[in-house]
Motif scaffolding. Structure first.
Motif, PDB file in Angstrom:
ATOM      1  N   UNK A 148       0.816  -1.049   0.003  1.00 49.38           N
ATOM      2  CA  UNK A 148       0.034   0.150  -0.071  1.00 49.38           C
ATOM      3  C   UNK A 148       0.874   1.213  -0.182  1.00 49.38           C
ATOM      4  N   UNK A 152       1.136   4.403  -2.867  1.00 50.77           N
ATOM      5  CA  UNK A 152       0.777   5.768  -2.215  1.00 50.77           C
ATOM      6  C   UNK A 152       2.310   6.758  -2.697  1.00 50.77           C
ATOM      7  N   UNK A 171      -3.940   1.816   6.295  1.00 47.68           N
ATOM      8  CA  UNK A 171      -4.434   3.371   6.408  1.00 47.68           C
ATOM      9  C   UNK A 171      -3.091   4.144   6.449  1.00 47.68           C
ATOM     10  N   UNK A 172      -3.060   5.297   5.661  1.00 53.26           N
ATOM     11  CA  UNK A 172      -2.021   6.215   5.617  1.00 53.26           C
ATOM     12  C   UNK A 172      -1.975   7.096   6.807  1.00 53.26           C
ATOM     13  N   UNK A 173      -0.923   7.075   7.650  1.00 50.28           N
ATOM     14  CA  UNK A 173      -0.985   7.879   8.733  1.00 50.28           C
ATOM     15  C   UNK A 173       0.079   9.131   8.340  1.00 50.28           C
ATOM     16  N   UNK A 174       0.766   9.048   7.223  1.00 49.54           N
ATOM     17  CA  UNK A 174       1.604  10.280   6.832  1.00 49.54           C
ATOM     18  C   UNK A 174       2.183   9.875   5.751  1.00 49.54           C
ATOM     19  N   UNK A 175       2.564  11.054   4.998  1.00 50.73           N
ATOM     20  CA  UNK A 175       3.350  11.098   3.838  1.00 50.73           C
ATOM     21  C   UNK A 175       4.512  12.054   3.879  1.00 50.73           C
ATOM     22  N   UNK A 177       6.772  15.283   2.882  1.00 48.47           N
ATOM     23  CA  UNK A 177       6.748  16.390   1.922  1.00 48.47           C
ATOM     24  C   UNK A 177       8.290  17.034   2.143  1.00 48.47           C
ATOM     25  N   UNK A 179       9.601  18.881   4.031  1.00 42.89           N
ATOM     26  CA  UNK A 179       9.969  19.115   5.580  1.00 42.89           C
ATOM     27  C   UNK A 179      10.825  17.676   5.729  1.00 42.89           C
ATOM     28  N   UNK A 190       2.779  12.281  17.389  1.00 42.30           N
ATOM     29  CA  UNK A 190       1.489  12.989  17.989  1.00 42.30           C
ATOM     30  C   UNK A 190       0.205  12.461  17.349  1.00 42.30           C
ATOM     31  N   UNK A 191       0.063  11.626  16.868  1.00 44.10           N
ATOM     32  CA  UNK A 191      -1.137  10.842  16.339  1.00 44.10           C
ATOM     33  C   UNK A 191      -1.901  10.090  17.689  1.00 44.10           C
ATOM     34  N   UNK A 194      -6.230   6.485  19.744  1.00 39.07           N
ATOM     35  CA  UNK A 194      -7.693   6.345  19.107  1.00 39.07           C
ATOM     36  C   UNK A 194      -7.858   6.434  17.811  1.00 39.07           C
ATOM     37  N   UNK A 195      -6.859   7.070  17.111  1.00 41.03           N
ATOM     38  CA  UNK A 195      -6.984   7.433  15.641  1.00 41.03           C
ATOM     39  C   UNK A 195      -6.204   6.172  14.806  1.00 41.03           C
ATOM     40  N   UNK A 198      -5.966  -0.458  15.816  1.00 37.35           N
ATOM     41  CA  UNK A 198      -5.561  -1.369  16.917  1.00 37.35           C
ATOM     42  C   UNK A 198      -4.778  -2.572  16.538  1.00 37.35           C
TER      43      UNK A 198
END
Lengths: 272, 272
Positions: A148, A152, A171-175, A177, A179, A190-191, A194-195, A198
């Motif tokens: 996956x 992406x 699920x994509x948590x971050x990509x 850039x 930075x 910092x996520x 609960x997001x 599990x």
């Protein structure tokens, strides 16, 4: 006397490369970026690029190797010499098209001075491992997450954005850039729990963008990357075979095992 | 007696919709998510979805409108009633395919109970403005940045990631993932100034993903979005015409003008 100069940015790669060479290379550091573990022979500024290139040639340099991290330097108009000033319009035009275009233009200028660009991996091929699981174990979920993430990053790479993604349970948590990796992984830390899915661990996937010139802009994994991946609660790192430099493989493997992380050089077929 | 229920999440949208309706609707709030500005008639939990749906039907409800923000709820296995428990396998299968698939499956369950899904924009069409510059001024650079952001979000949307991006002078500063708009803009605030292009301002672009069901999952711009865009040093917000809800247009326009931000409903042709 050597015929090769390392154009050095920050980090450990310049020193590692210098140690691989039969003769001590000339180390030229971009002003404001300090390589670790070696002392530059000279510093240069973009505003005085032409005198710097002429100086290299006077010193008998015919090949240059870019190594280490640099960020977009801030230019001081009062420091330009007349010849470099003539190159400003093409540099500014390139900067407006993005980082890749800027790097290509810098390479063009070096080659116009008859300096040959040598890739770090030409000097030290073992820095980019072949396919294989270097540390830890991977599950079917990790394989799916890597697939996956590869999808992406391919979509992102096609629009010249980023060279990495964090995926957990599809699920994509971050990509990534402009930075960079550290900022992306700090964001993942910092996520709120609960997001995050599990009972899964997720991974960081790293790959060059299509068209990225890895001779000058080398995706690199170092000890800090591993530490941040562990602190972000991920299971490990998968990277595209051949596209990523590991600064010190034995040390990284030891560190990954100590942190309980996998370190996976994944080829286009998703092997091993 | 009303025949419509608002399935309410957090935020101001449920109250705004309720105020548009000729009769007071039934307000059912998902446990743990509190709408602002109105008092729910009842709370429900996913673990007891079937009894909840039967209750709605007993009350004469034939139409439901989803409104407000929800996050993936944590399910407590001990709370399931037998009929809802039978639906767990299909819900879990959907959850593993991502948020869009989960929402589609929830919609399927509601429609199997003969409840018609009504979109917020069906009740209050004026919440999604037509094309036009609602506040501020845009430059050619802003138009170019919006076009670049639309290209990036289209590439991301095709792989079911995010619905927004921040672009400045052609460079992508951030893209939206499952952590949402606030997390993305907070990340932009932390970018060191020397990494940001100078003498430009950049923008936040928001659009639904292709295939996103805006009847139930409405991209929304509210006062906090505008505040964070200003604090991130951006010039304004561009959003895809028809795809984004503005919670209170006159208030947002006043706020944008006070903050010196533009607010641009941009159609597929990049107009106005």
């Amino acid at each position: 006397m050597t015929d090769i100069a390392i154009i050095a940015g920050a980090g450990g790669l310049p020193a590692i490369l210098a140690a691989q060479m039969p003769q001590k290379p000339l180390i030229a550091a971009l002003d404001g970026f300090t390589p670790t573990g070696l002392t530059p022979d000279l510093h240069f500024r973009i505003e005085r690029l032409v005198p710097f290139l002429n100086h290299l040639i006077d010193q008998g340099i015919t090949r240059v190797c870019f190594a280490g991290a640099v960020q977009r330097p801030v230019l001081d108009p009062s420091l330009f010499d007349p010849l470099t000033a003539q190159m400003v319009p093409r540099l500014i035009a390139a900067m407006q098209s993005g980082d890749d275009a800027t790097l290509r233009e810098v390479l063009n200028i070096f080659t116009e001075f008859d300096l040959k660009i040598v890739g770090a991996t030409d000097i030290a091929p073992h820095l980019t491992p072949g396919p294989g699981l270097l540390a830890g174990q991977i599950t079917d979920q990790d394989r799916n997450d890597a697939m996956r993430a590869a999808t992406i990053t391919a979509a992102l790479g096609a629009v010249d954005v980023g060279q990495g993604a964090v995926v957990q349970a599809g699920l994509c948590l971050a990509v990534e850039t402009l930075t960079g990796t550290d900022a992306m992984l700090a964001g993942v830390m910092q996520i709120p729990a609960n997001l995050r899915p599990r009972a899964t661990r997720g991974l960081y996937f790293k790959t060059p963008k299509p068209g990225q010139d890895i001779r000058i802009d080398q995706p690199t994994i170092g000890p800090q990357t591993l530490d941040m991946v562990a602190r972000a609660g991920l299971g490990g790192i998968a990277f595209q075979t051949g596209g990523v430099i590991l600064l010190d493989q034995p040390a990284l493997i030891t560190q990954a095992n100590a942190l309980g992380l996998f370190l996976w050089s994944r080829d286009d077929q998703g092997q091993p």
